[in-house]
Design an enzyme around this catalytic site. Structure first.
Site, PDB file in Angstrom:
ATOM      1  N   GLU A  47       0.870  -1.178   0.000  1.00 27.82           N
ATOM      2  CA  GLU A  47       0.000   0.000   0.000  1.00 27.82           C
ATOM      3  C   GLU A  47       0.906   1.226   0.000  1.00 27.82           C
ATOM      4  OE1 GLU A  47      -3.307  -0.029  -0.346  1.00 27.82           O
ATOM      5  OE2 GLU A  47      -3.101   2.146  -0.451  1.00 27.82           O
ATOM      6  N   SER A  48       0.847   1.982  -1.093  1.00 29.29           N
ATOM      7  CA  SER A  48       1.833   3.062  -1.253  1.00 29.29           C
ATOM      8  C   SER A  48       1.693   4.154  -0.188  1.00 29.29           C
ATOM      9  CB  SER A  48       1.758   3.667  -2.657  1.00 29.29           C
ATOM     10  OG  SER A  48       0.444   4.040  -2.966  1.00 29.29           O
ATOM     11  N   CYS A  78       4.259  -2.430  -8.554  1.00 30.26           N
ATOM     12  CA  CYS A  78       2.926  -1.992  -8.114  1.00 30.26           C
ATOM     13  C   CYS A  78       3.035  -0.790  -7.158  1.00 30.26           C
ATOM     14  CB  CYS A  78       2.172  -3.171  -7.520  1.00 30.26           C
ATOM     15  SG  CYS A  78       0.396  -2.891  -7.560  1.00 30.26           S
ATOM     16  N   ARG A 105      -3.012   5.862  -9.412  1.00 27.80           N
ATOM     17  CA  ARG A 105      -3.239   4.754  -8.480  1.00 27.80           C
ATOM     18  C   ARG A 105      -4.589   4.097  -8.750  1.00 27.80           C
ATOM     19  NH1 ARG A 105      -3.276   6.544  -2.761  1.00 27.80           N
ATOM     20  NH2 ARG A 105      -3.102   4.315  -2.349  1.00 27.80           N
ATOM     21  N   ILE A 134      -2.979  -6.396  -9.001  1.00 22.45           N
ATOM     22  CA  ILE A 134      -3.767  -6.331  -7.767  1.00 22.45           C
ATOM     23  C   ILE A 134      -3.951  -4.853  -7.400  1.00 22.45           C
ATOM     24  CG2 ILE A 134      -3.896  -7.036  -5.335  1.00 22.45           C
ATOM     25  CD1 ILE A 134      -1.869  -9.293  -6.053  1.00 22.45           C
ATOM     26  N   ARG A 135      -5.144  -4.372  -7.560  1.00 13.58           N
ATOM     27  CA  ARG A 135      -5.422  -2.930  -7.345  1.00 13.58           C
ATOM     28  C   ARG A 135      -4.300  -2.089  -7.948  1.00 13.58           C
ATOM     29  NH1 ARG A 135      -6.731  -0.017  -2.766  1.00 13.58           N
ATOM     30  NH2 ARG A 135      -5.300  -1.184  -1.478  1.00 13.58           N
ATOM     31  N   HIS A 170       2.817  -7.786 -10.492  1.00 11.54           N
ATOM     32  CA  HIS A 170       3.599  -8.452  -9.442  1.00 11.54           C
ATOM     33  C   HIS A 170       4.394  -9.638  -9.999  1.00 11.54           C
ATOM     34  CE1 HIS A 170       2.026  -6.608  -5.686  1.00 11.54           C
ATOM     35  NE2 HIS A 170       1.002  -6.303  -6.468  1.00 11.54           N
ATOM     36  N   GLU A 172       6.911 -11.013  -8.821  1.00 12.65           N
ATOM     37  CA  GLU A 172       7.389 -11.864  -7.718  1.00 12.65           C
ATOM     38  C   GLU A 172       6.344 -12.906  -7.307  1.00 12.65           C
ATOM     39  OE1 GLU A 172       6.122  -8.945  -7.395  1.00 12.65           O
ATOM     40  OE2 GLU A 172       4.952  -8.836  -5.552  1.00 12.65           O
TER      41      GLU A 172
HETATM   42  N1  GLN Z   1      -3.338   0.087  -4.787  1.00 12.81           N
HETATM   43  C1  GLN Z   1      -2.098   0.065  -4.076  1.00 12.81           C
HETATM   44  C2  GLN Z   1      -1.582   1.489  -3.871  1.00 12.81           C
HETATM   45  O1  GLN Z   1      -2.105   2.417  -4.391  1.00 12.81           O
HETATM   46  C3  GLN Z   1      -1.057  -0.772  -4.792  1.00 12.81           C
HETATM   47  C4  GLN Z   1      -1.454  -2.197  -4.749  1.00 12.81           C
HETATM   48  C5  GLN Z   1      -0.335  -3.181  -4.876  1.00 12.81           C
HETATM   49  O2  GLN Z   1       0.829  -2.873  -4.637  1.00 12.81           O
HETATM   50  N2  GLN Z   1      -0.684  -4.399  -5.193  1.00 12.81           N
HETATM   51  O3  GLN Z   1      -0.636   1.633  -3.176  1.00 12.81           O
END
Ligand code: GLN
Length: 198
Positions: A47-48, A78, A105, A134-135, A170, A172
């Site tokens: 989560e940034s 990400c 984002r 993922i998001r 991702h 990884e």
């Molecule tokens: N949505 C997250 C963000 O804005 C990033 C998601 C992720 O790293 N898988 O930080």
């Protein structure tokens, strides 16, 4: 070759395992003093907003700015891509600015809109690369000096500037280590010498 993986939050272990499998020494990094001995640094997904808050709390922002300014090899996945960008939408803190891209984002929607897709990444060869989103963010704009490594439909999802790479997905979380190998080749200078960046 010694590669750090920023270990404040997010998918740390998977990066460490993949880098070790490729023969690098990979260590979790939480302290500014640990940066000195590294040849490259991975900033993982997560989560940034949380990671950037923790970067400030751990006094890592300034040293990372200095490394970025020196062209030190950095690899952001990400949330890590968001943190390495020059500009990110809807992020309270100013990102590190290691790669001259502007990032949006959560561009593909919420957690339920996470998905996988086969990606064409010429720098990694002909075989498609499985992208796990993922998001995920997208790169809304690349500025001069930045190479686009991958597009998904019209969206730019991976880019490189010098020895810094950023991707919205991702690698990884797959069993395909080509993206990490590409980063290690950038660290040693091999990827640039081979001209495989385009
Ligand atoms: N949505 C997250 C963000 O804005 C990033 C998601 C992720 O790293 N898988 O930080």
């Amino acid at each position: 070759m010694k590669i750090g993986v920023l270990a404040l939050q997010g998918a740390v272990t998977e990066h460490i395992q993949m880098l070790c499998a490729l023969g690098a020494e990979a260590i979790p990094v939480r302290l500014p003093s640990q940066l000195d001995s590294l040849d490259g640094l991975v900033i993982p997904g997560g989560e940034s907003t949380t990671i950037s808050k923790l970067l400030h709390e751990h006094n890592l922002i300034e040293p990372l700015h200095l490394l970025a300014a020196k062209g030190f090899p950095l690899f952001g996945t990400c949330a890590g891509m968001i943190l390495l960008a020059n500009k990110a939408s809807d992020l309270q803190w100013q990102p590190i600015g290691a790669i001259d891209i502007e990032v949006q984002r959560n561009a593909f929607g919420r957690q339920v809109d996470s998905f996988e897709a086969d990606l064409e990444i010429p720098a990694l060869g002909d075989k498609p690369f499985r992208g796990i989103f993922i998001r995920a963010p997208v790169i809304g704009r690349v500025n001069p000096g930045v190479d686009i490594l991958c597009r998904l439909n019209c969206n730019i999802v991976a880019a490189r500037q010098g020895k810094t790479i950023a991707c919205a997905f991702h690698p990884e979380l797959t069993d395909d280590s080509r993206f990490h190998k590409y980063f290690l080749d950038l660290v040693t200078g091999e990827a640039i010498a081979q001209g495989s960046s385009r």
